[in-house]
Design an enzyme around this catalytic site. Structure first.
Site, short mmCIF file in Angstrom:
data_model
loop_
_atom_site.label_atom_id
_atom_site.label_comp_id
_atom_site.label_asym_id
_atom_site.label_seq_id
_atom_site.Cartn_x
_atom_site.Cartn_y
_atom_site.Cartn_z
CG HIS A 239 22.02 99.44 -31.32
ND1 HIS A 239 23.14 99.06 -30.62
CD2 HIS A 239 21.91 98.55 -32.34
CE1 HIS A 239 23.68 97.99 -31.17
NE2 HIS A 239 22.95 97.66 -32.22
CG ASP A 243 23.96 98.54 -35.63
OD1 ASP A 243 24.84 98.10 -34.86
OD2 ASP A 243 22.82 98.06 -35.71
CG HIS A 266 23.81 95.84 -40.75
ND1 HIS A 266 24.57 96.66 -39.94
CD2 HIS A 266 23.04 95.10 -39.92
CE1 HIS A 266 24.27 96.43 -38.68
NE2 HIS A 266 23.35 95.48 -38.64
#
Length: 304
Positions: A239, A243, A266
């Site tokens: 995951h 992302d 992020h």
């Protein structure tokens, strides 16, 4: 003749809960003209506010990637952006009636289904890529880092560190989209969280919509509490790569290069793109003729 840009053939809609807001959200996906890129449009505001997806529009990165235009926000775009990349779509308009993209099942798989259902349309314009020409790296004081290097394809390697993970194969993942399918390898990997953090996040008005229906929930003692357990043995690190794919596609064009991340998220992913754009000798824009195979293996789709 060169490989051409894609959009979707017909509009399509979806509704669901925002992971952090806990509110019901509706999105409408529309075809877009060549060279448009990806545009989000807040239609709950009068007049509607458009935000073109570019690295400089990413204004917040706490637990998700958020676009910001003045005081208007659209958060949790990374899973949808990842799915758009996986389908090879270059141009798309996304209308949304809230400040957060719906989380759906916590992965990219439902977004992939939506895009496949809409169909793919070929546009009369060469598909563009950003080729990495030299290594670019960003670091944090906590030891986390992210790096882009030259590579004739699109490859990602990632390593995470959680006490919960005991095996190296669960902490590390590498995928080469030159030959590997996004759909098979990682599209179903869900976002995840730890039960012990849930109350703190909700006090901060975060993860208000989070549940076992849209995330992998981990208890320190019991492990994964979702019925059915994990979808992949290494679903957590997969995951994080999902992302990263979405975060990198904020660049507008797909990357030809190697991405490596260690405990990246992020914020670092976006910082990496900003540093890349500031170094003009580190990248170039390229297209490919039809006689050569694309350096990225997109999900097979019927196109017209």
């Amino acid at each position: 003749m060169q490989h051409l840009q894609y959009t979707i053939k017909t509009p399509i809609s979806a509704s669901g809960i925002g992971l952090h807001s806990g509110k019901e959200v509706k999105i409408d996906l529309y075809p877009a003209e060549k060279n448009t890129g990806i545009i989000f449009r807040r239609i709950d505001i009068s007049p509607p506010v458009e935000i073109y997806v570019t690295p400089d529009k990413v204004g917040e990165t706490a637990l998700c990637t958020t676009l910001v235009e003045k005081d208007i926000k659209i958060s949790t775009i990374e899973h949808l952006m990842s799915a758009i990349f996986g389908m090879g779509i270059d141009n798309l308009r996304i209308d949304i009636n809230s400040s957060e993209v719906p989380i759906l099942d916590g992965s990219a798989s439902i977004f992939i289904f939506l895009l496949q259902s809409a169909g793919i349309k070929v546009l009369d314009e060469p598909k563009k890529f950003v080729r990495i020409l030299k290594e670019i790296e960003v670091k944090r004081d906590n030891g986390s880092w992210a790096k882009l290097s030259p590579y004739e394809g699109f490859k990602l390697t990632f390593k995470i560190e959680f006490d919960y993970l005991k095996k190296n194969e669960d902490r590390e993942f590498s995928v080469d989209f030159t030959s590997t399918s996004y759909l098979k390898e990682m599209s179903r990997a869900r976002t995840f969280g730890f039960l012990k953090d849930a109350e703190y996040l909700k006090q901060k008005n975060l993860a208000l919509g989070g549940s076992v229906n849209n995330a992998v929930i981990i208890d320190d003692d019991k492990g994964v509490i979702n019925d059915g357990g994990l979808r992949y043995q290494n679903e957590l690190v997969k995951h994080k790569v999902l992302d990263a794919v979405g975060d990198l596609f904020v660049l507008k064009y797909p990357i030809i290069g190697l991405f490596q991340g260690y405990k990246s998220g992020h914020a670092l992913n976006n910082l990496l793109l900003r540093k890349l754009l500031n170094e003009a000798d580190a990248w170039e824009t390229v297209s490919f003729n039809m006689q050569s195979q694309l350096p990225i293996n997109y999900i097979n789709s019927k196109v017209s």
